[in-house]
Design an enzyme around this catalytic site. Structure first.
Site, PDB file in Angstrom:
ATOM      1  N   ASP A   1      34.642  57.514  38.789  1.00  0.00           N
ATOM      2  CA  ASP A   1      34.387  56.358  37.930  1.00  0.00           C
ATOM      3  C   ASP A   1      32.980  56.516  37.382  1.00  0.00           C
ATOM      4  O   ASP A   1      32.171  57.237  37.957  1.00  0.00           O
ATOM      5  CB  ASP A   1      34.517  55.045  38.711  1.00  0.00           C
ATOM      6  CG  ASP A   1      34.892  53.862  37.811  1.00  0.00           C
ATOM      7  OD1 ASP A   1      34.084  53.540  36.906  1.00  0.00           O
ATOM      8  OD2 ASP A   1      35.964  53.268  38.008  1.00  0.00           O
TER       9      ASP A   1
ATOM     10  N   ASP B   1      41.786  50.652  32.575  1.00  0.00           N
ATOM     11  CA  ASP B   1      41.733  49.824  31.360  1.00  0.00           C
ATOM     12  C   ASP B   1      42.878  50.291  30.452  1.00  0.00           C
ATOM     13  O   ASP B   1      42.929  51.464  30.077  1.00  0.00           O
ATOM     14  CB  ASP B   1      40.390  50.023  30.667  1.00  0.00           C
ATOM     15  CG  ASP B   1      40.200  49.102  29.468  1.00  0.00           C
ATOM     16  OD1 ASP B   1      41.203  48.665  28.877  1.00  0.00           O
ATOM     17  OD2 ASP B   1      39.041  48.848  29.107  1.00  0.00           O
TER      18      ASP B   1
ATOM     19  N   TYR C   1      41.634  45.725  44.731  1.00  0.00           N
ATOM     20  CA  TYR C   1      41.139  44.366  44.491  1.00  0.00           C
ATOM     21  C   TYR C   1      41.871  43.724  43.309  1.00  0.00           C
ATOM     22  O   TYR C   1      42.322  42.574  43.380  1.00  0.00           O
ATOM     23  CB  TYR C   1      39.635  44.429  44.220  1.00  0.00           C
ATOM     24  CG  TYR C   1      39.033  43.162  43.678  1.00  0.00           C
ATOM     25  CD1 TYR C   1      38.721  42.093  44.518  1.00  0.00           C
ATOM     26  CD2 TYR C   1      38.755  43.034  42.315  1.00  0.00           C
ATOM     27  CE1 TYR C   1      38.167  40.924  44.011  1.00  0.00           C
ATOM     28  CE2 TYR C   1      38.189  41.881  41.806  1.00  0.00           C
ATOM     29  CZ  TYR C   1      37.909  40.826  42.659  1.00  0.00           C
ATOM     30  OH  TYR C   1      37.363  39.677  42.150  1.00  0.00           O
TER      31      TYR C   1
END
Length: 216
Positions: free
Chosen positions: A70, A119, A196
């Site tokens: 990331d 995304d 999450y």
């Protein structure tokens, strides 16, 4: 930038399981032998966020090496810190832009790739930013071993349909597909891992899509 973000950015600079930008290039072709000090398969989680999948996969499969990728260091901080605190040795995190992935991994160096809740880039003008756009798929193909597999978990129905369409269009091998993972019979210890964001989606009664496919 908030104080917490600044603190986390400073802290990951001290983490032995985090490599950033050019620092990670020296491991190209040598992740298993030099970073992990073994000859085990290397598995990537792309757009790993807080690294829940990376860490939990590493717990389940100590015989494999896992790298979460990331660009947001304050997110990577959480997974990297957990791995250090729990002394999970087969975990690393790489802070890079995913479009540069060929600079960090050699041909055939990776055995498996997970893309977890990226995304979706829903605007047509941003199609090339989608992590399952053919330009990205070509890069994954270059670093995956011949029998390597890819997984996509997403709450976004559009990204799921787009990716399924590209799999068919490009003649790739589709192994598993569902538009509602937790109402299917596919769930095992691996697919039951929840990030999450996934927990938030499930609390909102959102369906979770899943695809498993390969190039060969």
């Amino acid at each position: 930038m908030g104080k917490d973000k600044l603190r986390r950015f400073a802290e990951i600079n001290t983490f032995s399981n985090v490599l950033q930008l050019d620092e990670g290039k020296v491991m190209k072709g040598r992740w298993a032998s030099e970073h992990f000090k073994n000859n085990h398969p290397v598995v990537l989680e792309l757009a790993c966020g807080k690294g829940e999948y990376t860490v939990n996969l590493a717990r389940l499969f100590p015989e494999k090496n896992f790298i979460g990728i990331d660009y947001k260091g304050n997110r990577i901080w959480r997974g990297a810190k957990t791995a250090l605190e729990e002394n999970i040795p087969n975990v690393a995190f790489l802070r890079i832009q995913i479009e540069n992935i060929l600079d960090y991994f050699a041909e055939g160096e990776v055995s498996e790739i997970w893309i977890t809740f990226p995304d979706p880039q829903p605007q047509i003008s941003r199609e090339k930013k989608r992590l399952t756009y053919p330009g990205f798929l070509d890069k994954y193909k270059a670093i995956l071993e011949h029998a390597g597999t890819l997984h996509l978990k997403t709450d976004n129905d559009g990204l799921h349909a787009y990716t399924a369409g590209k799999i068919e269009e490009l003649g790739l091998n589709l192994h598993l597909k569902t538009e509602d993972l937790y109402q299917s019979d596919l769930v095992d210890d691996v697919l039951a891992i929840k990030t999450y964001y996934e927990k938030k989606y499930l609390n909102s009664n959102k369906n979770i899509n899943y695809l498993k496919f390969s190039f060969h």
